[in-house]
Design a protein around this motif. Structure first.
Motif, mmCIF file in Angstrom:
data_model
loop_
_atom_site.group_PDB
_atom_site.id
_atom_site.type_symbol
_atom_site.label_atom_id
_atom_site.label_comp_id
_atom_site.label_asym_id
_atom_site.label_seq_id
_atom_site.Cartn_x
_atom_site.Cartn_y
_atom_site.Cartn_z
ATOM 1 N N VAL A 1 12.101 -49.279 -46.777
ATOM 2 C CA VAL A 1 13.261 -48.472 -47.159
ATOM 3 C C VAL A 1 14.378 -48.771 -46.162
ATOM 4 O O VAL A 1 14.297 -48.398 -44.989
ATOM 5 C CB VAL A 1 12.914 -46.973 -47.148
ATOM 6 N N GLY A 2 15.411 -49.469 -46.605
ATOM 7 C CA GLY A 2 16.515 -49.857 -45.715
ATOM 8 C C GLY A 2 16.488 -51.352 -45.462
ATOM 9 O O GLY A 2 15.688 -51.832 -44.669
ATOM 10 N N CYS A 3 17.360 -52.096 -46.173
ATOM 11 C CA CYS A 3 17.339 -53.562 -46.084
ATOM 12 C C CYS A 3 18.425 -54.070 -45.150
ATOM 13 O O CYS A 3 19.259 -54.899 -45.532
ATOM 14 C CB CYS A 3 17.490 -54.174 -47.473
ATOM 15 N N GLY A 4 18.439 -53.574 -43.924
ATOM 16 C CA GLY A 4 19.340 -54.107 -42.901
ATOM 17 C C GLY A 4 18.676 -55.271 -42.183
ATOM 18 O O GLY A 4 17.729 -55.882 -42.700
ATOM 19 N N LEU A 5 19.163 -55.560 -41.001
ATOM 20 C CA LEU A 5 18.602 -56.658 -40.202
ATOM 21 C C LEU A 5 17.106 -56.469 -39.960
ATOM 22 O O LEU A 5 16.306 -57.387 -40.176
ATOM 23 C CB LEU A 5 19.338 -56.730 -38.856
ATOM 24 N N ILE A 6 16.721 -55.263 -39.520
ATOM 25 C CA ILE A 6 15.336 -55.025 -39.120
ATOM 26 C C ILE A 6 14.421 -54.947 -40.347
ATOM 27 O O ILE A 6 13.386 -55.631 -40.418
ATOM 28 C CB ILE A 6 15.228 -53.734 -38.270
ATOM 29 N N GLY A 7 14.793 -54.133 -41.337
ATOM 30 C CA GLY A 7 13.957 -53.982 -42.529
ATOM 31 C C GLY A 7 13.739 -55.316 -43.232
ATOM 32 O O GLY A 7 12.611 -55.661 -43.614
ATOM 33 N N THR A 8 14.806 -56.075 -43.412
ATOM 34 C CA THR A 8 14.692 -57.362 -44.099
ATOM 35 C C THR A 8 13.866 -58.354 -43.280
ATOM 36 O O THR A 8 13.059 -59.112 -43.838
ATOM 37 C CB THR A 8 16.095 -57.941 -44.393
ATOM 38 N N SER A 9 14.052 -58.342 -41.962
ATOM 39 C CA SER A 9 13.269 -59.251 -41.115
ATOM 40 C C SER A 9 11.781 -58.931 -41.218
ATOM 41 O O SER A 9 10.938 -59.838 -41.259
ATOM 42 C CB SER A 9 13.729 -59.155 -39.655
ATOM 43 N N ILE A 10 11.444 -57.638 -41.259
ATOM 44 C CA ILE A 10 10.040 -57.245 -41.407
ATOM 45 C C ILE A 10 9.520 -57.732 -42.757
ATOM 46 O O ILE A 10 8.416 -58.293 -42.858
ATOM 47 C CB ILE A 10 9.884 -55.718 -41.246
ATOM 48 N N GLY A 11 10.323 -57.535 -43.815
ATOM 49 C CA GLY A 11 9.925 -58.023 -45.138
ATOM 50 C C GLY A 11 9.634 -59.525 -45.120
ATOM 51 O O GLY A 11 8.616 -59.981 -45.649
ATOM 52 N N LEU A 12 10.509 -60.277 -44.483
ATOM 53 C CA LEU A 12 10.321 -61.735 -44.413
ATOM 54 C C LEU A 12 9.032 -62.093 -43.679
ATOM 55 O O LEU A 12 8.276 -62.972 -44.109
ATOM 56 C CB LEU A 12 11.516 -62.392 -43.697
ATOM 57 N N ALA A 13 8.780 -61.408 -42.563
ATOM 58 C CA ALA A 13 7.575 -61.699 -41.782
ATOM 59 C C ALA A 13 6.309 -61.363 -42.577
ATOM 60 O O ALA A 13 5.325 -62.111 -42.562
ATOM 61 C CB ALA A 13 7.604 -60.914 -40.463
ATOM 62 N N LEU A 14 6.345 -60.237 -43.294
ATOM 63 C CA LEU A 14 5.170 -59.816 -44.069
ATOM 64 C C LEU A 14 4.938 -60.757 -45.251
ATOM 65 O O LEU A 14 3.796 -61.110 -45.564
ATOM 66 C CB LEU A 14 5.358 -58.381 -44.570
ATOM 67 N N ARG A 15 6.010 -61.171 -45.904
ATOM 68 C CA ARG A 15 5.879 -62.099 -47.027
ATOM 69 C C ARG A 15 5.294 -63.421 -46.536
ATOM 70 O O ARG A 15 4.448 -64.022 -47.205
ATOM 71 C CB ARG A 15 7.242 -62.355 -47.691
ATOM 72 N N GLN A 16 5.746 -63.865 -45.343
ATOM 73 C CA GLN A 16 5.238 -65.111 -44.761
ATOM 74 C C GLN A 16 3.722 -65.011 -44.535
ATOM 75 O O GLN A 16 3.020 -66.012 -44.592
ATOM 76 C CB GLN A 16 5.946 -65.360 -43.425
ATOM 77 N N ALA A 17 3.249 -63.785 -44.285
ATOM 78 C CA ALA A 17 1.814 -63.565 -44.075
ATOM 79 C C ALA A 17 1.105 -63.279 -45.398
ATOM 80 O O ALA A 17 -0.067 -62.894 -45.417
ATOM 81 C CB ALA A 17 1.615 -62.406 -43.094
ATOM 82 N N GLY A 18 1.827 -63.423 -46.516
ATOM 83 C CA GLY A 18 1.188 -63.279 -47.830
ATOM 84 C C GLY A 18 1.104 -61.857 -48.346
ATOM 85 O O GLY A 18 0.435 -61.594 -49.350
ATOM 86 N N GLN A 19 1.777 -60.906 -47.681
ATOM 87 C CA GLN A 19 1.684 -59.521 -48.135
ATOM 88 C C GLN A 19 2.663 -59.255 -49.286
ATOM 89 O O GLN A 19 3.635 -59.970 -49.488
ATOM 90 C CB GLN A 19 1.947 -58.560 -46.967
ATOM 91 N N ASP A 20 2.355 -58.172 -50.005
ATOM 92 C CA ASP A 20 3.122 -57.750 -51.176
ATOM 93 C C ASP A 20 4.131 -56.692 -50.712
ATOM 94 O O ASP A 20 3.740 -55.606 -50.275
ATOM 95 C CB ASP A 20 2.100 -57.148 -52.163
ATOM 96 N N VAL A 21 5.436 -57.006 -50.768
ATOM 97 C CA VAL A 21 6.459 -56.138 -50.185
ATOM 98 C C VAL A 21 7.444 -55.647 -51.249
ATOM 99 O O VAL A 21 7.933 -56.427 -52.061
ATOM 100 C CB VAL A 21 7.241 -56.892 -49.081
#
Lengths: 365, 365
Positions: A7-27
């Protein structure tokens, strides 16, 4: 059920999403601004949330003042099993969710010590957190499974988890992050005050010392007031130190008191030098472990590139580069920051390759 | 008669010698340490003084506490027509030479706003002063010819002369140079004080904010006590600002006073942001004229070199480089600081060449 709802697609939220997707998680991604969701999704940080899907972990990455309300809303709609946030002050959010009668067992606050000068989903990076500390702050009510879920998130993002009480966290960032910002702002603020002679006589030190003051005042006002108690305490300690120094400088002008006063000024500066040696310059390391090699170069971009190529060929990892640009003249000087034990090898190797390295020139230094 | 006799072959004295030699002048070198004379002479800064030769201009570049005595000795032996020095505080030297009954008409103090983290003749460079301000501080007794001679020296070194009264100079450097040093030392000093949780939770801002604190405490104690009055005055002003901020933070916790207090915190931070915009980031320019372009790169030295080569081929002059190194992972991010009007062109050009430039990715930012 998705792995994580951001919840919140700023610098931090989006960066976390990118890292989790890179690890194969469903975001899943959500934001009050649809264009930020679109940007984050296009960057590959996850898929837009359809407003009913739930997730194993709900991560709230919104401005400090809105965090508790978002946690409350998410719990009210039963969107997750565990809830976390990434707020730079922890105790206030803990009090707020308590006051809102949230389910405290499923909430574990956290705070990644990362960031950059730019903001927003475009500046996000999957590697933003790699090697950085990331505080995890369970409350006394937090369930063990909730703590485990947040620790797993931190590790997936490549950060180093530091489990710490919210109060200790807040006192720590008051000193390490909020105090530096305030001092930078106080210094820069003096430049706006009469009697001033402008900045005609400023040197390069002023640039570094005022860099933090460029930060967004509205966001920083939120951060400082959210951590008002600990920041005020650090400020009072620094005020006492600076008042004593001002008095010592005054006393240094009086014949009878001068020597003792000078000793106290020296002790103040020595304490500062000792403190500086404790600052991790490279993530996880201390500044005493690094040295600068200064090279005089033609001030054309191609020369800098060639210099770094040579450093690479010498097998030396350059940790940081500082450029001293000289307008109107075809030369400048470049400092390459490298591990202490590689500095001599780099200086000599570059000198052998024909670079102008003052410290490799002779036995005088 | 030589053109210039340089007394003191440190970073500044040797750099001046190099600049003057480059301009074809005849330079003599002296120092209490013969190895420093030898190093400066080998670097090409001039020839060793034979202890009887005289010069048109005598330049004293020794630590602050020894300057007046050296000027006195040089005049007693009638070594020059004009005498200058390069001390970072001017009023004290003026009082001291007066007290020593020097000939005041031939003395004009000066102060180049240059320097680097390293010191000694090995770190010297003919270009150290190019484009930098260089204060020239005549006393009421200084003869016009003496002022002209010092202005000519400054211009030969490529610096920008700023003629200014000694008191105004000292007030100015108290604010622009000595205050930043003191605040950096105060901040770093807090890291040595209990109760502290170490620097486990520190971010990148602490590195910049404590950099000045690494400076030599003994030299800085000399500088601060030599400029005790103006530095104490700046300190008292900052102490007042920080005390008010601490009070406002306290008041922000009280329901009735919170809103007004938050406004004052915001005003303090806004003033800091305005002051920062006045800081010349590149010599002679203001920070608002520059922008950063962030590029995500493989963390190998060859990639950084290739990036800078591409920036050069795009015709963009990179003013500064900041490297965010990520240990243990093959990526990092690099900020290239460029002129504001070149930033978009650089971001798009690099993106077209296949670099990962977050801000060139889409319309969202």
């Amino acid at each position: 059920m998705a792995d994580v709802l951001v919840v919140g697609c700023g610098l931090i939220g989006t960066s976390i999403g990118l890292a989790l997707r890179q690890a194969g998680q469903d975001v899943l991604l959500h934001d009050t601004d649809p264009s930020r969701i679109a940007t984050a999704a296009r960057r590959g940080a996850g898929k837009a949330w359809n407003s009913t899907q739930n997730a194993s972990l709900v991560l709230v990455a919104v401005p400090p003042a809105a965090v508790a309300a978002q946690l409350y809303e998410a719990q009210r709609h039963d969107l997750g099993r565990t809830y976390t946030h990434v707020t730079s002050v922890q105790s206030e959010v803990q009090s707020e969710v308590e006051a809102l009668s949230c389910d405290l067992s499923s909430i574990v606050g956290s705070h990644p010590l990362a960031g950059r000068e730019t903001s927003g989903p475009d500046a996000a990076s999957a590697d933003l957190f790699v090697g950085r500390p990331w505080a995890v702050c369970p409350s006394p009510s937090s369930a063990d499974e909730a703590v485990e879920a947040v620790l797993a998130l931190v590790e997936t993002c490549g950060a180093t988890p530091v489990v710490v009480d919210a109060g200790v966290h807040d006192a720590s960032v008051a000193r390490l992050s909020h105090l530096p910002h305030v001092l930078s702002a106080a210094l820069a603020g003096r430049l706006t005050v009469a009697p001033g002679q402008g900045t005609d006589l400023s040197g390069p030190g002023l640039v570094d010392a005022t860099r933090l003051a460029a930060g967004d005042p509205a966001l920083w006002a939120q951060i400082l007031t959210a951590n008002a108690g600990p920041v005020a305490q650090e400020l009072r300690a620094v005020v006492a130190d600076l008042s004593a120094l001002a008095e010592d400088l005054g006393a240094s002008l009086e014949p009878g008191a001068a020597d003792a006063a000078r000793e106290r000024v020296l002790a103040f500066l020595t304490r500062g030098q000792q403190g500086r040696a404790q600052v991790p310059v490279k993530r996880g390391e201390r500044s005493a472990a690094f040295a600068s090699v200064v090279v005089e170069v033609d001030d054309r971009p191609g020369r800098l590139a060639a210099l770094l190529t040579d450093a690479g060929e010498l097998g030396v990892n350059v940790e940081d580069v500082r450029v001293e640009h000289v307008p109107g003249r075809p030369r400048g000087s470049i400092s390459l920051v490298v591990a202490l034990d590689a500095a001599t090898r780099l200086a000599e190797g570059l000198s052998t390759r024909g670079w102008d390295v003052p410290q490799a020139r002779g036995p005088g230094q």
